[in-house]
Enzyme design. Structure first.
Site, PDB file in Angstrom:
ATOM      1  N   ASP A 104       5.064   0.286   1.759  1.00 25.53           N
ATOM      2  CA  ASP A 104       5.106  -0.413   3.043  1.00 25.53           C
ATOM      3  C   ASP A 104       5.775   0.392   4.151  1.00 25.53           C
ATOM      4  O   ASP A 104       5.876  -0.083   5.295  1.00 25.53           O
ATOM      5  CB  ASP A 104       5.791  -1.775   2.874  1.00 25.53           C
ATOM      6  CG  ASP A 104       4.875  -2.750   2.166  1.00 25.53           C
ATOM      7  OD1 ASP A 104       3.668  -2.745   2.452  1.00 25.53           O
ATOM      8  OD2 ASP A 104       5.351  -3.519   1.305  1.00 25.53           O
ATOM      9  N   ASP A 168      -3.292  -3.624   0.377  1.00 19.73           N
ATOM     10  CA  ASP A 168      -2.477  -3.656   1.599  1.00 19.73           C
ATOM     11  C   ASP A 168      -2.203  -2.248   2.134  1.00 19.73           C
ATOM     12  O   ASP A 168      -2.059  -2.038   3.338  1.00 19.73           O
ATOM     13  CB  ASP A 168      -1.114  -4.328   1.347  1.00 19.73           C
ATOM     14  CG  ASP A 168      -1.174  -5.508   0.409  1.00 19.73           C
ATOM     15  OD1 ASP A 168      -2.080  -5.545  -0.450  1.00 19.73           O
ATOM     16  OD2 ASP A 168      -0.321  -6.391   0.499  1.00 19.73           O
TER      17      ASP A 168
HETATM   18  N1  GLY Z   1       1.624  -6.852   2.075  1.00 27.25           N
HETATM   19  C1  GLY Z   1       1.969  -8.061   1.439  1.00 27.25           C
HETATM   20  C2  GLY Z   1       1.198  -9.216   1.913  1.00 27.25           C
HETATM   21  O1  GLY Z   1       0.190  -9.086   2.578  1.00 27.25           O
HETATM   22  O2  GLY Z   1       1.602 -10.324   1.608  1.00 27.25           O
END
Ligand code: GLY
Length: 389
Positions: A104, A168
């Site tokens: 992330d 993601d």
């Molecule tokens: N990246 C985590 C979510 O979309 O919840």
């Protein structure tokens, strides 16, 4: 020559002028919320639409900062810039303890330090973002061709997480592409492109629905299987995951110029559009059985809207682009009609009805990423093309 993809027409009338005009209200609401939020970083909404706030290392910590920087870009109002700058020390501290960093980093540093560098030329922020990109690059597994998403501390345990890629991270690759542009070193962009190619091969199914995650053998790095963590089931289609892919592959096209990624983004968008109910707000999983509570996910709606409008901006042929733009606007209209909080002076965010993680009971909240992409989508609807991705 771009490959053409057709979307079904939007199912109800669209008031384009109203949608486009809403950007102004959203910017006003963000400004109104600055003193309420102070130096904190919103994490998730409470029942009364107030924020709970992030601790250190939270993946959502940059979305409010991203909203502030976008508003500064549009208005040149110093209040937005000053409030965004206040957060620099949070992102500096995060880099001091790499143990907790994960994929992330892309969300976290594109919307904070890259934004700061792009808008104010802050060299320290640029160096912080490059350091974040270095950490992200270290997660790239060259044989398997993917970025490892999570750490050994994840509840799934190291046997799984050491070989796990997730959808993601198609958004997080933007930090790597950016790092190649500013350093002149191609290694970051090469890893980002390989990761996108690997996910295109394994995480996207033949019907252009998607798995949330795909596991590789952590030692041999051979592909094993797709599964879910936040979706309903391994063979379902988690709506926010699909939205990350729509937006993410379109972005990969922007950075690489490789039309395979644009075509893929269009087909993923086509699949999403087929599943979306007439109110224009996605149910949290596109394959949720009718026997389950049909929670909506406004964040998936906002990310998909931004992705559709981004795709429309990438398509050369105006006739082909129009349905993508119309659907982006239609999703925004759906959010405005059923989730928008900008008329509520007490609400600290922009959108209600986000589904963060339904299986653990986080199913109907304001979410900072829903808010960020709502703003991005409204800006794209108004023709803006410069973002921090
Ligand atoms: N990246 C985590 C979510 O979309 O919840």
């Amino acid at each position: 020559m771009q490959e053409s993809v057709t979307l079904r027409p939007v199912p109800a009338p669209l008031d384009e002028k109203r949608v486009i005009g809403h950007l102004e209200h959203v910017v006003d609401a963000i400004k109104r919320n600055i003193p309420k939020i102070g130096e904190r970083n919103p994490k998730i909404g409470t029942e009364k639409n107030q924020w709970e706030y992030c601790g250190q290392f939270d993946w959502v910590s940059s979305f409010w900062t991203g909203e502030l920087w976008l508003c500064y870009q549009m208005t040149a109002d110093q209040q937005f810039k000053n409030s965004a700058k206040l957060r620099k020390s949070y992102f500096a501290d995060m880099l001091l303890d790499p143990f907790w960093l994960d994929h992330d980093l892309g969300f976290q540093y594109s919307l904070s330090c890259v934004a700061d560098y792009k808008l104010t030329g802050d060299e320290e922020s640029k160096m912080m973002a490059i350091r974040a990109a270095d950490h992200l690059l270290h997660r790239f597994r060259k044989i398997g061709g993917y970025i490892v998403a999570w750490n050994d501390t994840h509840p799934l345990g190291p046997e799984i997480t050491q070989g796990k890629s997730i959808i993601d991270s198609l958004q997080n690759t933007a930090l790597l592409f950016w790092a190649s542009e500013v350093t002149g070193s191609p290694v970051y962009a090469e890893a980002a492109k390989r990761h996108s190619e690997t996910l295109a091969k394994y995480i996207v199914r033949d019907d252009f629905s998607t798995f949330h995650s795909f596991n590789f053998d952590p030692v041999t790095q051979q592909p094993i299987k797709g599964e879910t963590f936040q979706g309903y089931a391994d063979d379902s289609c988690w709506a926010r995951g699909q939205s990350w892919a729509v937006h993410g592959f379109a972005q990969t096209y922007l950075y690489t110029g490789d039309e395979t990624f644009l075509t893929l983004a269009k087909k993923l968008a086509q699949h999403a559009v087929e599943q979306i109910t007439d109110d224009g707000v996605p149910v949290w999983d596109y394959r949720l059985p009718k026997t389950e509570i049909q929670y909506k996910d406004s964040s998936a709606g906002a990310i998909t809207a931004a992705g559709l409008l981004l795709i429309a901006q990438c398509i050369d042929d105006e006739e082909e682009a129009k349905p993508f733009r119309d659907w982006g606007l239609y999703l925004l209209q759906g959010l405005m009609d059923t989730c928008d909080l900008t008329n509520d002076e007490q609400a600290q965010g922009l959108l209600a009805h986000g589904a963060s993680f339904v299986k653990v009971g986080l199913c109907d909240n304001m979410l900072p990423y829903g808010d960020y992409y709502y703003l991005e989508a409204l800006m794209r609807a108004n023709g803006y093309q410069k973002f921090f991705w």
